[in-house]
Motif scaffolding. Sequence first.
Motif, PDB file in Angstrom:
ATOM      1  N   THR A   1      27.446 -47.249 -50.269  1.00 22.11           N
ATOM      2  CA  THR A   1      26.641 -46.068 -50.577  1.00 22.11           C
ATOM      3  C   THR A   1      25.226 -46.531 -50.897  1.00 22.11           C
ATOM      4  O   THR A   1      24.916 -47.719 -50.814  1.00 22.11           O
ATOM      5  CB  THR A   1      27.276 -45.241 -51.708  1.00 22.11           C
ATOM      6  N   ARG A   2      24.366 -45.576 -51.230  1.00 23.26           N
ATOM      7  CA  ARG A   2      22.983 -45.979 -51.482  1.00 23.26           C
ATOM      8  C   ARG A   2      22.373 -45.190 -52.617  1.00 23.26           C
ATOM      9  O   ARG A   2      22.732 -44.041 -52.871  1.00 23.26           O
ATOM     10  CB  ARG A   2      22.150 -45.866 -50.202  1.00 23.26           C
ATOM     11  N   PHE A   3      21.415 -45.847 -53.304  1.00 22.40           N
ATOM     12  CA  PHE A   3      20.580 -45.162 -54.281  1.00 22.40           C
ATOM     13  C   PHE A   3      19.228 -45.102 -53.590  1.00 22.40           C
ATOM     14  O   PHE A   3      18.686 -46.130 -53.191  1.00 22.40           O
ATOM     15  CB  PHE A   3      20.531 -45.961 -55.586  1.00 22.40           C
ATOM     16  N   ALA A   4      18.690 -43.883 -53.411  1.00 29.47           N
ATOM     17  CA  ALA A   4      17.540 -43.738 -52.503  1.00 29.47           C
ATOM     18  C   ALA A   4      16.394 -42.930 -53.119  1.00 29.47           C
ATOM     19  O   ALA A   4      16.068 -41.845 -52.651  1.00 29.47           O
ATOM     20  CB  ALA A   4      18.018 -43.084 -51.204  1.00 29.47           C
ATOM     21  N   PRO A   5      15.781 -43.456 -54.161  1.00 30.74           N
ATOM     22  CA  PRO A   5      14.709 -42.684 -54.802  1.00 30.74           C
ATOM     23  C   PRO A   5      13.401 -42.695 -54.001  1.00 30.74           C
ATOM     24  O   PRO A   5      13.161 -43.617 -53.220  1.00 30.74           O
ATOM     25  CB  PRO A   5      14.509 -43.421 -56.131  1.00 30.74           C
ATOM     26  N   SER A   6      12.607 -41.666 -54.199  1.00 28.97           N
ATOM     27  CA  SER A   6      11.270 -41.617 -53.589  1.00 28.97           C
ATOM     28  C   SER A   6      10.252 -41.923 -54.677  1.00 28.97           C
ATOM     29  O   SER A   6      10.271 -41.278 -55.725  1.00 28.97           O
ATOM     30  CB  SER A   6      10.976 -40.217 -53.047  1.00 28.97           C
ATOM     31  N   PRO A   7       9.370 -42.886 -54.435  1.00 30.53           N
ATOM     32  CA  PRO A   7       8.382 -43.226 -55.470  1.00 30.53           C
ATOM     33  C   PRO A   7       7.228 -42.228 -55.537  1.00 30.53           C
ATOM     34  O   PRO A   7       6.068 -42.564 -55.317  1.00 30.53           O
ATOM     35  CB  PRO A   7       7.923 -44.631 -55.075  1.00 30.53           C
TER      36      PRO A   7
ATOM     37  N   ILE B   1      14.232 -47.583 -50.930  1.00 26.74           N
ATOM     38  CA  ILE B   1      13.070 -46.874 -51.457  1.00 26.74           C
ATOM     39  C   ILE B   1      12.561 -45.947 -50.354  1.00 26.74           C
ATOM     40  O   ILE B   1      12.102 -46.401 -49.311  1.00 26.74           O
ATOM     41  CB  ILE B   1      11.954 -47.869 -51.882  1.00 26.74           C
ATOM     42  N   GLU B   2      12.659 -44.635 -50.607  1.00 26.13           N
ATOM     43  CA  GLU B   2      12.308 -43.657 -49.574  1.00 26.13           C
ATOM     44  C   GLU B   2      10.835 -43.267 -49.677  1.00 26.13           C
ATOM     45  O   GLU B   2      10.478 -42.227 -50.240  1.00 26.13           O
ATOM     46  CB  GLU B   2      13.234 -42.445 -49.693  1.00 26.13           C
ATOM     47  N   ASP B   3      10.009 -44.142 -49.122  1.00 20.53           N
ATOM     48  CA  ASP B   3       8.568 -43.907 -49.203  1.00 20.53           C
ATOM     49  C   ASP B   3       7.984 -43.490 -47.857  1.00 20.53           C
ATOM     50  O   ASP B   3       6.888 -43.895 -47.496  1.00 20.53           O
ATOM     51  CB  ASP B   3       7.863 -45.163 -49.759  1.00 20.53           C
TER      52      ASP B   3
ATOM     53  N   THR C   1       9.691 -37.662 -41.432  1.00 19.48           N
ATOM     54  CA  THR C   1      10.174 -36.671 -42.394  1.00 19.48           C
ATOM     55  C   THR C   1      11.423 -37.169 -43.112  1.00 19.48           C
ATOM     56  O   THR C   1      12.118 -38.065 -42.627  1.00 19.48           O
ATOM     57  CB  THR C   1      10.528 -35.349 -41.694  1.00 19.48           C
ATOM     58  N   TYR C   2      11.703 -36.546 -44.243  1.00 17.71           N
ATOM     59  CA  TYR C   2      12.881 -36.913 -45.030  1.00 17.71           C
ATOM     60  C   TYR C   2      14.168 -36.821 -44.205  1.00 17.71           C
ATOM     61  O   TYR C   2      14.949 -37.775 -44.141  1.00 17.71           O
ATOM     62  CB  TYR C   2      12.958 -36.009 -46.275  1.00 17.71           C
ATOM     63  N   GLN C   3      14.391 -35.668 -43.546  1.00 16.76           N
ATOM     64  CA  GLN C   3      15.655 -35.466 -42.811  1.00 16.76           C
ATOM     65  C   GLN C   3      15.862 -36.530 -41.745  1.00 16.76           C
ATOM     66  O   GLN C   3      16.951 -37.087 -41.601  1.00 16.76           O
ATOM     67  CB  GLN C   3      15.687 -34.084 -42.122  1.00 16.76           C
TER      68      GLN C   3
ATOM     69  N   ALA D   1      14.258 -39.574 -41.398  1.00 14.62           N
ATOM     70  CA  ALA D   1      14.322 -40.946 -41.912  1.00 14.62           C
ATOM     71  C   ALA D   1      15.697 -41.236 -42.529  1.00 14.62           C
ATOM     72  O   ALA D   1      16.272 -42.301 -42.322  1.00 14.62           O
ATOM     73  CB  ALA D   1      13.209 -41.165 -42.944  1.00 14.62           C
ATOM     74  N   VAL D   2      16.251 -40.240 -43.253  1.00 14.66           N
ATOM     75  CA  VAL D   2      17.557 -40.437 -43.887  1.00 14.66           C
ATOM     76  C   VAL D   2      18.658 -40.561 -42.838  1.00 14.66           C
ATOM     77  O   VAL D   2      19.533 -41.423 -42.936  1.00 14.66           O
ATOM     78  CB  VAL D   2      17.862 -39.288 -44.875  1.00 14.66           C
ATOM     79  N   ALA D   3      18.601 -39.711 -41.812  1.00 17.59           N
ATOM     80  CA  ALA D   3      19.634 -39.773 -40.773  1.00 17.59           C
ATOM     81  C   ALA D   3      19.579 -41.131 -40.058  1.00 17.59           C
ATOM     82  O   ALA D   3      20.614 -41.759 -39.819  1.00 17.59           O
ATOM     83  CB  ALA D   3      19.451 -38.629 -39.778  1.00 17.59           C
TER      84      ALA D   3
ATOM     85  N   ILE E   1      25.913 -40.144 -51.735  1.00 17.97           N
ATOM     86  CA  ILE E   1      26.098 -39.510 -53.050  1.00 17.97           C
ATOM     87  C   ILE E   1      24.735 -39.039 -53.540  1.00 17.97           C
ATOM     88  O   ILE E   1      23.824 -39.848 -53.721  1.00 17.97           O
ATOM     89  CB  ILE E   1      26.701 -40.522 -54.056  1.00 17.97           C
ATOM     90  N   ARG E   2      24.569 -37.745 -53.687  1.00 20.24           N
ATOM     91  CA  ARG E   2      23.265 -37.223 -54.115  1.00 20.24           C
ATOM     92  C   ARG E   2      23.435 -35.878 -54.780  1.00 20.24           C
ATOM     93  O   ARG E   2      24.529 -35.297 -54.787  1.00 20.24           O
ATOM     94  CB  ARG E   2      22.316 -37.146 -52.917  1.00 20.24           C
ATOM     95  N   GLY E   3      22.328 -35.364 -55.317  1.00 21.39           N
ATOM     96  CA  GLY E   3      22.376 -34.117 -56.065  1.00 21.39           C
ATOM     97  C   GLY E   3      22.670 -32.910 -55.188  1.00 21.39           C
ATOM     98  O   GLY E   3      22.386 -32.909 -53.983  1.00 21.39           O
TER      99      GLY E   3
ATOM    100  N   ASP F   1      21.189 -30.278 -54.973  1.00 22.10           N
ATOM    101  CA  ASP F   1      19.997 -29.638 -54.394  1.00 22.10           C
ATOM    102  C   ASP F   1      19.789 -30.053 -52.935  1.00 22.10           C
ATOM    103  O   ASP F   1      19.048 -29.389 -52.209  1.00 22.10           O
ATOM    104  CB  ASP F   1      18.740 -29.960 -55.232  1.00 22.10           C
ATOM    105  N   LEU F   2      20.451 -31.135 -52.517  1.00 22.09           N
ATOM    106  CA  LEU F   2      20.279 -31.596 -51.134  1.00 22.09           C
ATOM    107  C   LEU F   2      21.433 -31.179 -50.225  1.00 22.09           C
ATOM    108  O   LEU F   2      21.477 -31.558 -49.054  1.00 22.09           O
ATOM    109  CB  LEU F   2      20.084 -33.124 -51.108  1.00 22.09           C
ATOM    110  N   LEU F   3      22.346 -30.374 -50.765  1.00 27.35           N
ATOM    111  CA  LEU F   3      23.516 -29.966 -49.986  1.00 27.35           C
ATOM    112  C   LEU F   3      23.140 -29.332 -48.640  1.00 27.35           C
ATOM    113  O   LEU F   3      23.729 -29.642 -47.613  1.00 27.35           O
ATOM    114  CB  LEU F   3      24.375 -28.991 -50.812  1.00 27.35           C
TER     115      LEU F   3
ATOM    116  N   SER G   1      11.868 -31.697 -63.244  1.00 21.17           N
ATOM    117  CA  SER G   1      10.806 -32.201 -62.388  1.00 21.17           C
ATOM    118  C   SER G   1      10.420 -33.586 -62.888  1.00 21.17           C
ATOM    119  O   SER G   1      10.605 -33.921 -64.047  1.00 21.17           O
ATOM    120  CB  SER G   1       9.626 -31.251 -62.386  1.00 21.17           C
ATOM    121  N   LYS G   2       9.874 -34.379 -61.948  1.00 21.06           N
ATOM    122  CA  LYS G   2       9.559 -35.756 -62.295  1.00 21.06           C
ATOM    123  C   LYS G   2       8.474 -35.840 -63.353  1.00 21.06           C
ATOM    124  O   LYS G   2       8.279 -36.860 -63.966  1.00 21.06           O
ATOM    125  CB  LYS G   2       9.132 -36.500 -61.038  1.00 21.06           C
ATOM    126  N   SER G   3       7.742 -34.749 -63.543  1.00 23.12           N
ATOM    127  CA  SER G   3       6.659 -34.812 -64.508  1.00 23.12           C
ATOM    128  C   SER G   3       7.120 -34.409 -65.911  1.00 23.12           C
ATOM    129  O   SER G   3       6.354 -34.437 -66.848  1.00 23.12           O
ATOM    130  CB  SER G   3       5.535 -33.888 -64.052  1.00 23.12           C
TER     131      SER G   3
END
Length: 294
Positions: free
Chosen positions: A19-25, A55-57, A186-188, A190-192, A204-206, A208-210, A246-248
């Motif tokens: 699996t992966r942990f894929a945060p965006s900076p 790292i999803e940059d 794009t996110y979709q 690059a992830v695919a 495995i993700r939140g 909100d991305l279903l 939110s990240k902020s």
Amino acid sequence: MLRARADVTTCKLGSRVLTRFAPSPTGYLHLGHVVNAIYVWGVARALGGRVLLRIEDHDRIRCRPEYDEALLEDLDWLGFVPDVAPGGRKSLRQSDDSEPYERAVDDLRRTATVYACDCSRKDIGGEHYFGRCRTRGLDERPDRGLRVAIPPGIERFDDLLLGSQEQTPASQCGDLLLRDRDGNWTYQFAVAVDDYGQAVNLVIRGADLLSSTGRQIRLARMLGRVEMPLFLHHPLIEKKPGEKLSKSDRDTGVRDLRRLGLAPAEVIGRAAAAVGLVETMRPIEAASVAELFR
Ligand code: GLU
């Protein structure tokens, strides 16, 4: 919770879990990321699997090196250690190499309609793209926006928490953007490309991305992927009903909690309690998150 499903998972995947942990900076690590890390490392370890750090940059405008650095540092402080990634590296960065995405565009062009598109969000006026530029082809390329026509049809997948799911990408979102007008993948897309190329077999993700999952499966299929990953979409921390973190949000930033003097296990415990993985807040070490899923 996952005990009953663990056998199903290993039997369905037929090979060791990756699996992966894929945060965006695009901001600092916050409790929402910690919840995701608990699920990623916890489920992977409970199933005897490995974790890749990606790292999803892909969005070169929104991502910043200082967030990238801080993210790795906070993750390390929390004690979540990724396993060695393909190529022997500890982490993969989407901006390291654009060749996999270029190659994937070439692959798509063989079997699908890929076309130049410079429609703005305003032109589209919603999530669904009706294919206004579809007849343009790739001959004239005054811009760098690229789309692919998405054939109609249903995508079905298993979610380890939510059960079986059905989505219809073509009617939900229409033709998908592969690269935006600024030249960002794009996110979709690059992830695919990455989940396929890196042989990720459990995503495995939140929750909100279903709604992205059907689109990513459809893209993966168009790219030639035969065995799809299994999915787990987990609950998100809700501040007030319906309001996402939110990240902020300073009160939930891992850096801020560190500054307040919390220990890593206390931050992890706080995140676990916030989504009901434990009933009452107690310190949890990163090394023992698998126990939450056994
Ligand atoms: N990079 C995405 C984010 O930080 C997560 C992507 C995914 O897990 O598919 O929200």
